[in-house]
Design an enzyme around this catalytic site. Sequence first.
Site, short mmCIF file in Angstrom:
data_model
loop_
_atom_site.label_atom_id
_atom_site.label_comp_id
_atom_site.label_asym_id
_atom_site.label_seq_id
_atom_site.Cartn_x
_atom_site.Cartn_y
_atom_site.Cartn_z
N HIS A 36 1.61 6.58 6.32
CA HIS A 36 1.73 7.92 6.92
C HIS A 36 1.30 7.87 8.40
O HIS A 36 1.97 8.44 9.27
CB HIS A 36 0.80 8.92 6.22
CG HIS A 36 1.16 9.23 4.79
ND1 HIS A 36 0.25 9.17 3.77
CD2 HIS A 36 2.33 9.63 4.23
CE1 HIS A 36 0.83 9.52 2.63
NE2 HIS A 36 2.10 9.79 2.88
N LYS A 60 1.70 19.00 -9.20
CA LYS A 60 0.65 18.50 -10.09
C LYS A 60 -0.70 18.49 -9.36
O LYS A 60 -0.75 18.56 -8.14
CB LYS A 60 1.02 17.14 -10.66
CG LYS A 60 0.75 15.98 -9.74
CD LYS A 60 1.25 14.70 -10.35
CE LYS A 60 0.59 14.35 -11.61
NZ LYS A 60 -0.62 13.81 -11.83
N ARG A 109 10.71 4.76 3.63
CA ARG A 109 10.17 3.43 3.36
C ARG A 109 11.26 2.46 2.93
O ARG A 109 11.25 1.30 3.25
CB ARG A 109 9.09 3.50 2.27
CG ARG A 109 7.86 4.29 2.69
CD ARG A 109 6.99 4.61 1.51
NE ARG A 109 7.72 5.41 0.52
CZ ARG A 109 7.20 5.81 -0.63
NH1 ARG A 109 5.97 5.50 -0.94
NH2 ARG A 109 7.92 6.54 -1.46
N SER A 147 0.69 7.01 -1.67
CA SER A 147 -0.62 7.58 -2.04
C SER A 147 -0.90 7.29 -3.51
O SER A 147 -2.04 6.98 -3.89
CB SER A 147 -0.63 9.09 -1.81
OG SER A 147 -0.41 9.38 -0.46
#
Length: 198
Positions: A36, A60, A109, A147
Amino acid sequence: MSPLRRGTGLWAEGVFQPVMKRAIYPGSFDPVTNGHLDIVQRAASVFDEVIVAVALNIGKDPMFTIEERMEMLRDACAHIPKVRIEAFTGLLVRYAEEHKANVIVKGLRALSDFEFEFEMALMNRRLDEGIETVFMMTNAEYSYLSSSIVKEVALLGGSVEGLVPKIVEKYLSTKLRSSSPSVDAGGSSRSGLRRRPK
Ligand code: PNS
């Protein structure tokens, strides 16, 4: 001589006004990774101002609260000029309109990111044609980094050194020390849409 050069031609007549390019880099940042940060740095080198917009509601349960996610980002981005960290909720394009941002920056990515990001970019364009989505390629070094993978490795006792800013390492170890065994590393399918874990 080029008519676009400042002080000459049309510039001198005031026809062209330099437009402030404010970009928004949105995400969950649960937590921010070096991938990031690589994108924040690239965006800051291209745009006049970059707002890193941390999503408040991310489906979530996040591992970190919005305050923790913002605090880690503030610390990690402190050395990058022209960057602000803010929280947002609701539609991203509404947030961009309110903040007079004309660009949404997304990091890519790998090709597998593309389909989902493409869907979001087209939907955002449908919602507001005046806001452009710009994709930036992450450094190849971070192409596997997310992450979720960072949380999973940390939860299972592996080292995440070099994958996240130092402040995130500290927050992860504090969180893991104080948490119950039920702490979840976070999965990849919170929205049901096809995507790689973030
Ligand atoms: O880091 P993430 O989880 O990939 O971030 C996803 C995020 C927060 C950028 C995305 O879910 C989003 O833009 N949410 C805002 C809600 C919205 O505007 N939805 C419509 C666009 S498809």
